[in-house]
Design an enzyme around this catalytic site. Structure first.
Site, PDB file in Angstrom:
ATOM      1  N   GLY A 156     -51.854 -19.261   0.289  1.00 13.67           N
ATOM      2  CA  GLY A 156     -53.205 -18.724   0.158  1.00 13.67           C
ATOM      3  C   GLY A 156     -54.163 -19.106   1.269  1.00 13.67           C
ATOM      4  CB  SER A 157     -53.849 -20.515   4.682  1.00 16.04           C
ATOM      5  OG  SER A 157     -53.061 -19.591   5.384  1.00 16.04           O
ATOM      6  CG  ASN A 158     -54.162 -15.079   6.017  1.00 16.68           C
ATOM      7  OD1 ASN A 158     -54.861 -14.845   6.999  1.00 16.68           O
ATOM      8  ND2 ASN A 158     -52.880 -15.398   6.094  1.00 16.68           N
ATOM      9  CG  MET A 205     -44.010 -12.687   0.489  1.00 20.82           C
ATOM     10  SD  MET A 205     -44.149 -11.969   2.149  1.00 20.82           S
ATOM     11  CE  MET A 205     -44.781 -13.356   3.054  1.00 20.82           C
ATOM     12  NE  ARG A 206     -42.618  -9.569  -6.479  1.00 24.95           N
ATOM     13  CZ  ARG A 206     -41.416  -9.605  -7.053  1.00 24.95           C
ATOM     14  NH1 ARG A 206     -40.730  -8.487  -7.205  1.00 24.95           N
ATOM     15  NH2 ARG A 206     -40.910 -10.745  -7.475  1.00 24.95           N
ATOM     16  CG  ASN A 238     -49.826  -6.433   4.898  1.00 28.81           C
ATOM     17  OD1 ASN A 238     -49.941  -7.467   4.223  1.00 28.81           O
ATOM     18  ND2 ASN A 238     -48.754  -6.192   5.634  1.00 28.81           N
ATOM     19  CG  HIS A 291     -46.436  -8.011   9.742  1.00 25.58           C
ATOM     20  ND1 HIS A 291     -45.579  -8.205   8.671  1.00 25.58           N
ATOM     21  CD2 HIS A 291     -45.683  -8.094  10.858  1.00 25.58           C
ATOM     22  CE1 HIS A 291     -44.355  -8.379   9.140  1.00 25.58           C
ATOM     23  NE2 HIS A 291     -44.393  -8.323  10.462  1.00 25.58           N
TER      24      HIS A 291
HETATM   25  C1  GAR Z   1     -49.114 -15.045   6.517  1.00 31.81           C
HETATM   26  O1  GAR Z   1     -48.632 -15.555   7.737  1.00 31.81           O
HETATM   27  C2  GAR Z   1     -48.970 -13.539   6.474  1.00 31.81           C
HETATM   28  O2  GAR Z   1     -49.160 -12.952   7.710  1.00 31.81           O
HETATM   29  C3  GAR Z   1     -47.556 -13.383   5.994  1.00 31.81           C
HETATM   30  O3  GAR Z   1     -47.422 -14.377   5.000  1.00 31.81           O
HETATM   31  C4  GAR Z   1     -48.237 -15.486   5.342  1.00 31.81           C
HETATM   32  C5  GAR Z   1     -49.068 -15.873   4.119  1.00 31.81           C
HETATM   33  O4  GAR Z   1     -49.730 -17.079   4.338  1.00 31.81           O
HETATM   34  N1  GAR Z   1     -47.328 -12.084   5.473  1.00 31.81           N
HETATM   35  C6  GAR Z   1     -46.187 -11.404   5.662  1.00 31.81           C
HETATM   36  O5  GAR Z   1     -45.235 -11.869   6.247  1.00 31.81           O
HETATM   37  C7  GAR Z   1     -46.186 -10.023   5.059  1.00 31.81           C
HETATM   38  N2  GAR Z   1     -45.024  -9.289   5.464  1.00 31.81           N
HETATM   39  P1  GAR Z   1     -50.898 -17.568   3.375  1.00 31.81           P
HETATM   40  O6  GAR Z   1     -50.350 -17.538   1.943  1.00 31.81           O
HETATM   41  O7  GAR Z   1     -51.177 -18.962   3.835  1.00 31.81           O
HETATM   42  O8  GAR Z   1     -52.071 -16.643   3.569  1.00 31.81           O
END
Ligand code: GAR
Length: 208
Positions: A17-19, A97-98, A114, A116
């Site tokens: 959940g850092s984003n 991730m779905r 999204n 990526h």
């Molecule tokens: C992030 O790096 C995001 O770009 C990636 O998952 C991570 C989630 O980090 N997403 C994907 O790979 C989507 N295909 P977070 O939970 O710390 O935000």
């Protein structure tokens, strides 16, 4: 939009959940004119649910159904209902991730965003930073895009490059990619909620 004219965001995530934290902080600091109305996760123990609860934001696990890589039809309906109940204007995927399909995308046309961890169309799918290292590219990066029926294929809103270092490990490269993510995801959302991104087929254009 809510009474204060702030866009309402529904955030979906499967991981730490850092984003989400970067987005919630940008809202709190007035850098993003939005509020996170609800956080949903397909993983009961996901860190994103705890990060949201700490901030007093409604957060819950919703069953993803019988498939491993996507939501099944009933699960899509559950997610859509929860997001509509929360009155969201934008659905923000933050490490969800779905794959989302017809029922979901028809409910939120061009309103699902999204992030990526690569410069799409290179390295779609899982662990894109590891794919980049394994391939041997010297530059990878971050893409924010609108979600369509494909996998990581929708119209691109923002991209930013990240250099690959010779001594990078998957963890060190992903950490530098995440620093960029935390900066450009709120920036992209600010453009979107203010209607400053016009979609023209596959291409997007910034309007003032
Ligand atoms: C992030 O790096 C995001 O770009 C990636 O998952 C991570 C989630 O980090 N997403 C994907 O790979 C989507 N295909 P977070 O939970 O710390 O935000």
């Amino acid at each position: 939009m809510s009474l204060q004219g702030k866009a309402r965001l529904g955030v979906l995530g499967s991981g730490k959940g850092s984003n989400f934290v970067a987005i919630a902080e940008a809202c709190r600091r007035g850098l993003l004119d939005a509020e996170v109305a609800v956080v949903l996760s397909d993983v009961p123990e996901a860190g994103i649910l705890e990060r949201a609860a700490e901030r007093g934001i409604p957060a819950r696990y919703l069953e993803p159904g019988r498939f491993r890589t996507r939501l099944d039809e009933e699960a899509e309906q559950r997610y859509v209902a929860a997001l509509q109940e929360a009155g969201v204007d934008w659905v923000v995927l933050a490490g969800f991730m779905r794959i989302l399909k017809g029922t979901f995308l028809r409910a939120f046309p061009l309103q699902v965003v999204n992030i990526h961890p690569s410069l799409l169309p290179s390295f779609p799918g899982l662990e894109a930073w590891k794919q980049a290292l394994d391939y041997g590219v010297k530059v990878t990066g971050v893409t924010v895009h609108l979600v369509d029926q494909g996998i990581d294929t929708g119209p691109i809103v923002l991209q930013e490059p990240v250099r690959v270092h010779e001594d990078d490990t998957p963890a060190s490269l992903h950490a530098r990619i995440q620093e960029v993510e935390h900066r450009i995801y709120p920036e992209a959302l600010q453009l979107l909620v203010h209607g400053r991104i016009r979609v023209e087929g596959r291409r997007t254009r910034r309007v003032d």
